[in-house]
Write an enzyme that holds these catalytic residues in place. Structure first.
Site, PDB file in Angstrom:
ATOM      1  N   ARG A 112      12.882   3.536  27.640  1.00 34.08           N
ATOM      2  CA  ARG A 112      11.921   3.885  28.605  1.00 34.08           C
ATOM      3  C   ARG A 112      10.868   4.679  27.451  1.00 34.08           C
ATOM      4  NH1 ARG A 112       8.327   3.466  32.756  1.00 34.08           N
ATOM      5  NH2 ARG A 112       8.093   5.250  34.315  1.00 34.08           N
ATOM      6  N   THR A 389       5.346  -4.926  36.832  1.00 36.59           N
ATOM      7  CA  THR A 389       6.827  -5.083  35.968  1.00 36.59           C
ATOM      8  C   THR A 389       7.606  -6.405  36.041  1.00 36.59           C
ATOM      9  OG1 THR A 389       7.094  -2.689  36.660  1.00 36.59           O
ATOM     10  CG2 THR A 389       8.959  -3.692  35.955  1.00 36.59           C
ATOM     11  N   THR A 407       8.637  -3.144  31.476  1.00 36.24           N
ATOM     12  CA  THR A 407       6.961  -3.216  32.016  1.00 36.24           C
ATOM     13  C   THR A 407       5.866  -2.474  31.013  1.00 36.24           C
ATOM     14  OG1 THR A 407       5.878  -2.260  33.882  1.00 36.24           O
ATOM     15  CG2 THR A 407       7.413  -0.762  33.027  1.00 36.24           C
ATOM     16  N   ASN A 409       3.672  -0.866  33.183  1.00 35.37           N
ATOM     17  CA  ASN A 409       3.257  -0.127  34.395  1.00 35.37           C
ATOM     18  C   ASN A 409       2.211  -1.150  35.273  1.00 35.37           C
ATOM     19  OD1 ASN A 409       3.465   1.798  36.417  1.00 35.37           O
ATOM     20  ND2 ASN A 409       1.726   2.919  35.476  1.00 35.37           N
ATOM     21  N   ASP A 431       3.064   7.779  35.418  1.00 37.81           N
ATOM     22  CA  ASP A 431       4.430   7.950  36.158  1.00 37.81           C
ATOM     23  C   ASP A 431       4.697   9.306  36.199  1.00 37.81           C
ATOM     24  OD1 ASP A 431       4.579   5.391  37.047  1.00 37.81           O
ATOM     25  OD2 ASP A 431       6.188   4.661  35.872  1.00 37.81           O
ATOM     26  N   SER A 460      11.108   6.633  36.506  1.00 43.91           N
ATOM     27  CA  SER A 460      10.749   5.426  36.845  1.00 43.91           C
ATOM     28  C   SER A 460      11.417   4.921  38.158  1.00 43.91           C
ATOM     29  CB  SER A 460      11.268   4.576  35.885  1.00 43.91           C
ATOM     30  OG  SER A 460      11.221   3.144  36.055  1.00 43.91           O
ATOM     31  N   SER A 461      11.055   3.844  38.778  1.00 49.48           N
ATOM     32  CA  SER A 461      11.645   3.169  39.876  1.00 49.48           C
ATOM     33  C   SER A 461      12.257   1.883  39.327  1.00 49.48           C
ATOM     34  CB  SER A 461      10.631   2.747  41.080  1.00 49.48           C
ATOM     35  OG  SER A 461      10.100   3.883  41.641  1.00 49.48           O
ATOM     36  N   GLY A 481       7.855  -4.165  41.026  1.00 48.87           N
ATOM     37  CA  GLY A 481       7.253  -3.784  42.352  1.00 48.87           C
ATOM     38  C   GLY A 481       6.727  -2.313  42.428  1.00 48.87           C
ATOM     39  N   GLY A 482       6.739  -1.466  41.269  1.00 46.58           N
ATOM     40  CA  GLY A 482       6.369  -0.168  41.518  1.00 46.58           C
ATOM     41  C   GLY A 482       7.350   0.637  42.359  1.00 46.58           C
TER      42      GLY A 482
END
Length: 577
Positions: A112, A389, A407, A409, A431, A460-461, A481-482
């Site tokens: 990340r 993503t 991603t 973003n 984020d 993050s998701s 998909g955020g």
């Protein structure tokens, strides 16, 4: 429970079910063609499913030639940086879950992005103390320190079998020789070209000197990206973090009030973490730990839902959706309070994912009435007992597996392309909680745990996930998909485990989403109107939105692999041999 309530529950569960409710099937035997509504791809040895067909084929070629799942995964990721520029990347970051069959070990690889060393808490606030979205999303300051190149190199060096040069060679060829523009790429460029955020450098690469959207079928070449990939292949990740590419990134930042410098790039590290684990209906669930919130909350929601007879209630019945939504509210409320980078803040992972805490939360669910989000506050986890993503999934002939979500973003990230490199930069700094309590671009509320700090990884998701059965890989999945990544992944798992759908059926099925705030259920087009009325009668507000997520799923059972590539993004492909 009174007779009236019993009757209501039966009515909600059994009467109005998702149109054409999908029949369960036994995966230990063959899939019967005339029973299946959507058929998965079936293979015996290896399978790849990704967001773009050429990248999938490259990964499959690596598997055919004897490479393992990590070899194929790195080759796929590098290819997506060329063929799927809206999300595939060298200038972003992500997470990779790796399962090694021989050792029965699963590794959570964290690459990340990080906040630059000169980042500060209020860097995205205007003179009035309010968040400036343009600054956090479309400026040079919107970019975190990229992790993708080091992440892929680390994965290959520690868990792969082929050389770095071999893994990057197909991507270099695609960037040099070009590939035909496909419909999804044409449409995404058409959309981004209307945005002022799309920088001049990116426009020149993708739109050419005339500034026109390339037509479907036109060959798109990216010679500067090819040069960057070749440098990285020949010199290793040092070319990006310490060499010519890094110097170009730092110079672009210095000239445009950005914060990433050579010190940031040189200091970037990849971390191998222990996956978040859970148990659901006899399967071991493994997913990403913080700074991803995905694994924690997938396990948390599954724990809450496990005692309910979801399969008996029916796929996408009002009663099943109601309980799923109530679990989503509780989990996303906890996300806002407790989740962040564990290197900077304490996150009660064991408490949040514990069965005892799930039981405590379950008591807050009314079986027939929606609980308003204003009445839901983050819980107090019990102590342990003693995000545009892209995602790809790979399983090889030995049972090794990769689930990777990475991603920029937003689609095409910040829109900033570093001159002379062909590399787009991310806008992941959005984020962070730019101001605690103020929603980000996906409407997610964040708190102190996710406040901006130098060197910190933003929450993050992204939720690359695997399910194991008797120690062996059973299911590999994940999605873009955020904020909807977590709930998309959850529903794919439940569609397969609770409702007996095959991977293609599980991915095609209509999805729902709730993230605590704002307080409404987002639904996809085609949602059953009778089910909608039932949910509204229970106190839920429903709003129709665009399609959510684009899962890439592989099921491994009965000596075969069953794969699917979610049709919500049409360029994808699942393929096996």
């Amino acid at each position: 429970m009174c007779c009236r309530l019993n009757c209501l529950l039966l009515f909600l569960a059994g009467t109005f079910v998702f149109p054409g409710a999908l029949a369960a099937r036994d995966y230990e035997g063959a899939i019967i063609a005339d029973e299946a509504i959507y058929e998965p791809v079936v293979a015996r040895h290896g399978m790849v499913t990704s967001a773009e067909a050429l990248a999938t084929q490259i990964g499959l070629d690596v598997l055919r030639e004897g490479g393992n799942a990590v070899d194929a995964g790195v080759a796929v990721a590098a290819a997506l940086a060329v063929t799927y520029p809206r999300a595939g990347n060298l200038g972003g970051g992500g997470f990779m879950l790796i399962h090694e069959a021989e050792s029965s070990r699963t590794i959570a690889l964290d690459f990340r992005e990080k906040a630059p060393l000169e980042a500060f808490r209020d860097m995205f606030l205007d003179a009035g103390g309010e968040v400036d979205p343009a600054l956090s999303r479309f400026s040079h300051r919107a970019s975190g320190v990229p992790g993708t190149v080091k992440g892929l190199a680390h994965a290959l060096e520690n868990h792969g079998t082929i050389s770095w040069e071999e893994a990057l060679a197909p991507a270099i060829r695609l960037a040099e020789e070009g590939f035909p523009v496909y419909a999804d790429l044409h449409e995404s460029l058409e959309t981004i070209a209307r945005s002022e955020a799309f920088g001049d450098e990116a426009r020149s690469v993708f739109l050419g000197e005339e500034g026109r959207i390339p037509e479907v079928g036109k060959i798109l070449r990216q010679p500067e990206l090819a040069k960057s990939l070749r440098l990285i292949a020949e010199e290793g990740p040092g070319a990006f973090y310490e060499g010519e590419i890094g110097k170009r990134i730092a110079a672009e930042m210095a000239a445009n009030d950005g914060l990433i410098g050579m010190e940031d790039l040189a200091a970037y590290t990849v971390v191998e973490r222990t996956p978040v684990t859970g148990r659901y209906r006899g399967y071991d669930v493994l997913s990403m730990p913080p700074p991803s919130s995905g694994g924690v909350h997938i396990v948390q929601m599954l724990n809450i839902l496990e005692p309910f007879p979801l399969g008996e209630w029916g796929h996408n019945s009002a009663l099943a959706i109601h309980h799923m939504i109530e679990a989503m509210k509780l989990a996303y409320a906890d996300r806002a309070e407790h989740l962040g980078d564990t290197d900077f803040v304490p996150v009660p992972v064991a408490g949040l994912t514990g069965k005892a805490y799930a039981e405590k939360l379950r008591e807050r669910i009314d079986s027939v009435r929606a609980t308003p989000s204003r009445d839901i506050s983050p819980g107090t986890p019990l102590p342990p007992e003693s995000d545009q993503t892209t995602h790809f999934s790979v399983v090889d002939q030995w049972g090794n597996a990769v689930s990777c979500t990475y991603t920029l973003n937003f689609s095409y990230g910040s829109g900033v392309m570093v001159p002379g490199t062909g590399i787009l930069l991310n806008n992941q700094m959005d984020d962070f909680s730019a101001k605690p309590g103020v929603p980000n671009a996906y409407g997610l509320i964040g708190g102190e745990a996710n406040a901006i700090e130098p060197g910190k990884r933003m929450l993050s998701s992204m939720s690359p996930t695997m399910l194991l059965r008797d120690g062996e890989v059973y299911l590999v999945t994940g999605s873009p998909g955020g904020s909807r990544i977590i709930t998309t992944t959850l529903q794919v798992i439940m569609n397969i485990i609770d409702h007996g759908l095959n991977p293609a059926e599980a991915e095609h099925a209509i999805r729902v989403h709730h993230q605590w705030l704002p307080d409404y259920i987002r639904i996809e087009r085609g949602f059953n109107p009778d089910t909608r009325k039932l949910l509204e009668a229970m106190g839920h507000e429903l709003r129709t939105g665009n399609a959510m997520g684009a899962a890439r799923t592989i099921l491994r059972t009965g000596g075969a692999l069953y794969g699917s590539s979610d049709p919500r993004r049409s360029a994808g492909l699942a393929a096996g041999y």
